[in-house]
Structures are given as C-alpha cells and as structure tokens.
Design a protein around this motif. Structure first.
Motif, PDB file in Angstrom:
ATOM      1  N   ASN A  12      -6.731  -0.923  -4.696  1.00 19.13           N
ATOM      2  CA  ASN A  12      -6.528   0.359  -3.984  1.00 19.13           C
ATOM      3  C   ASN A  12      -6.029   0.472  -2.781  1.00 19.13           C
ATOM      4  OD1 ASN A  12      -7.620   1.576  -6.480  1.00 19.13           O
ATOM      5  ND2 ASN A  12      -9.698   1.982  -5.575  1.00 19.13           N
ATOM      6  N   PRO A  13      -6.473  -0.352  -1.813  1.00 20.64           N
ATOM      7  CA  PRO A  13      -5.713  -0.143  -0.516  1.00 20.64           C
ATOM      8  C   PRO A  13      -4.050  -0.389  -0.483  1.00 20.64           C
ATOM      9  CG  PRO A  13      -7.531  -1.745  -0.404  1.00 20.64           C
ATOM     10  CD  PRO A  13      -7.306  -1.411  -1.937  1.00 20.64           C
ATOM     11  N   GLY A 103      -5.664  -5.028   1.365  1.00 19.77           N
ATOM     12  CA  GLY A 103      -4.322  -5.180   1.042  1.00 19.77           C
ATOM     13  C   GLY A 103      -3.289  -4.472   1.995  1.00 19.77           C
ATOM     14  N   PHE A 104      -2.183  -4.751   2.050  1.00 17.78           N
ATOM     15  CA  PHE A 104      -1.293  -4.010   3.095  1.00 17.78           C
ATOM     16  C   PHE A 104       0.316  -3.948   2.476  1.00 17.78           C
ATOM     17  CE2 PHE A 104      -4.618  -6.169   5.453  1.00 17.78           C
ATOM     18  CZ  PHE A 104      -4.845  -5.227   6.388  1.00 17.78           C
ATOM     19  N   VAL A 105       0.887  -2.971   2.852  1.00 14.80           N
ATOM     20  CA  VAL A 105       2.167  -2.775   2.465  1.00 14.80           C
ATOM     21  C   VAL A 105       3.183  -2.187   3.719  1.00 14.80           C
ATOM     22  CG1 VAL A 105       3.907  -1.151   1.364  1.00 14.80           C
ATOM     23  CG2 VAL A 105       1.443  -1.552   0.282  1.00 14.80           C
ATOM     24  N   THR A 114      19.615   0.785   3.924  1.00 16.96           N
ATOM     25  CA  THR A 114      18.887  -0.677   3.604  1.00 16.96           C
ATOM     26  C   THR A 114      17.641  -0.604   4.042  1.00 16.96           C
ATOM     27  OG1 THR A 114      20.992  -1.808   3.934  1.00 16.96           O
ATOM     28  CG2 THR A 114      19.028  -3.394   3.968  1.00 16.96           C
ATOM     29  N   SER A 115      16.645  -1.239   3.091  1.00 19.41           N
ATOM     30  CA  SER A 115      15.002  -1.283   3.495  1.00 19.41           C
ATOM     31  C   SER A 115      14.492  -2.207   2.802  1.00 19.41           C
ATOM     32  CB  SER A 115      14.344   0.104   3.124  1.00 19.41           C
ATOM     33  OG  SER A 115      14.321   0.089   1.625  1.00 19.41           O
ATOM     34  N   ILE A 116      13.399  -2.866   3.377  1.00 16.31           N
ATOM     35  CA  ILE A 116      12.546  -3.931   2.801  1.00 16.31           C
ATOM     36  C   ILE A 116      11.153  -3.547   2.747  1.00 16.31           C
ATOM     37  CG2 ILE A 116      11.930  -6.306   2.828  1.00 16.31           C
ATOM     38  CD1 ILE A 116      14.519  -6.987   4.508  1.00 16.31           C
ATOM     39  N   VAL A 117      10.672  -3.651   1.576  1.00 16.53           N
ATOM     40  CA  VAL A 117       9.217  -3.237   1.323  1.00 16.53           C
ATOM     41  C   VAL A 117       8.504  -4.505   0.996  1.00 16.53           C
ATOM     42  CG1 VAL A 117       7.320  -1.807   0.160  1.00 16.53           C
ATOM     43  CG2 VAL A 117       9.750  -0.788   1.125  1.00 16.53           C
ATOM     44  N   GLY A 118       7.244  -4.855   1.566  1.00 21.66           N
ATOM     45  CA  GLY A 118       6.461  -5.948   1.145  1.00 21.66           C
ATOM     46  C   GLY A 118       5.131  -5.441   0.705  1.00 21.66           C
ATOM     47  N   MET A 119       4.495  -6.427  -0.134  1.00 18.49           N
ATOM     48  CA  MET A 119       3.068  -5.877  -0.588  1.00 18.49           C
ATOM     49  C   MET A 119       2.270  -7.359  -0.704  1.00 18.49           C
ATOM     50  SD  MET A 119       1.363  -6.271  -3.764  1.00 18.49           S
ATOM     51  CE  MET A 119       2.721  -6.344  -5.001  1.00 18.49           C
ATOM     52  N   VAL A 120       0.915  -7.329  -0.170  1.00 19.89           N
ATOM     53  CA  VAL A 120      -0.047  -8.226  -0.316  1.00 19.89           C
ATOM     54  C   VAL A 120      -1.327  -7.619  -0.573  1.00 19.89           C
ATOM     55  CG1 VAL A 120      -0.191  -8.709   2.106  1.00 19.89           C
ATOM     56  CG2 VAL A 120      -0.584 -10.409   0.487  1.00 19.89           C
TER      57      VAL A 120
END
Length: 193
Positions: A12-13, A103-105, A114-120
C-alpha cells in the motif's frame, strides 16, 4: 505504462490505485492480454504532506499508517511512500498474525520532456496456517473459541515480498521513448507454503 511480471504484491505505501481491465476494456491498453490487465498506479509526490492514521480492520485487527510525500521547491525532485503496520492481524479463518509494509516512490524530472521514476517496496507477513472447519452432521457446529490455534505449527505462514523498479521516459519531436526494469521476489519458505 510499463509491464512487469509480478511475483510479489505491491504494498500500500507505493500504490495509489489499481484498475483491472478485462475483455473489451483491455483492448485500448498498450499490452493487450486475453485474460486481462491489472494496472497499478504508483503514489506520486505533488506537495509536502504527512498522513498518520490508525484504526481497526476486518475481523478485529488493528493497523497504523504513516504515509507522506515531499517535493523540492522547484518541483524537480519528489518522493512518496511510507509504512503500514498491522501488529495484530486477524483473518477470516480465526488465524492471528502480523504484517508490516514499507515502500517509497522517488521521482526526478530532468526536464519537461524527461523523467525517471523509481519504486522500492518490501512487505512481510506472518500468521498461523490456513485451516477450514467442516461439520460432520446436518447441525451447526458449536461456536469456535478464538484465538485458539486450530492449525499445526508447521503450517504457519512466513513470507517476505520485495519489488523494485525504474521507469525512464522522454519525448523528442513526435517520438516517445520509455525504458523500464523491475525485480519482483516472493521469499517464502517452501516447507511452509
């Protein structure tokens, strides 16, 4: 807009919402599939905010959420996410357990195009094994007493779920270019699954 094979659920986070597209509704998707598509939307930072929530969930379990988002003054850098705590998780079968998710985005906008999105994300869940009750006569069985343990200890559930990924997008002229990489792991002890 990026496809990955999910071995573990997103917690969910990091999840802002989910849309399921089946049949005709899946035709407009970029990755058509005859059985349908589950489209997860990630949380994104749009402002600086912190949310704290606690309460009771189904079957009498308790939870606490700490979710937030932060953004730089120029709007180029942001991060959204948090933690979800369920130290007293109760299931429909009467089993008891606990679940913790984090979790974090993070997102970086290099330019307007231009963009970069991460997820963990990581989640861990532990609870008594699954069990069912089947009456042996036509009469209702006596009411079960909880929290009594009706499952054998070897059937306890102990699993960790891990997801990480990166999506890079850019536009140049009439072209849109996107690259993505993901890793999804479900860490369960095979002897207890």
């Amino acid at each position: 807009g990026a496809y990955f094979v999910r071995a573990a659920p997103l917690v969910n986070p990091v999840t802002a919402g989910v849309t399921t597209r089946v049949g005709f509704n899946a035709l407009s998707a970029e990755f058509p599939a005859p059985s349908g598509i589950v489209d997860h939307r990630l949380r994104r930072a749009t402002t600086n905010r912190l949310e704290v929530e606690a309460g009771m969930v189904e079957f009498g379990g308790a939870y606490a959420n700490l979710l937030g988002q932060a953004m730089s003054r120029d709007g180029r850098f942001g991060v959204a996410g948090g933690i979800v705590l369920q130290p007293y998780r109760h299931l429909a079968s009467g089993a008891r357990g606990k679940q913790y998710d984090v979790g974090f985005v993070p997102e970086m906008k290099i330019s307007d195009a231009t963009s970069i999105v991460g997820m963990v994300s990581y989640g861990t869940s532990k609870y008594w094994g699954e069990f069912l009750h089947t009456p042996s006569t036509n009469m209702l069985p006596p009411k079960l007493k909880f929290p009594s343990r009706y499952a054998a200890s070897w059937s306890d559930w102990d699993v960790g779920n891990f997801n990480t990924g990166l999506v890079a997008k850019t536009r140049t002229g009439r072209w849109r270019v996107q690259a993505s990489a993901f890793q999804s792991r479900n860490q369960a002890d095979p002897s207890r699954y």
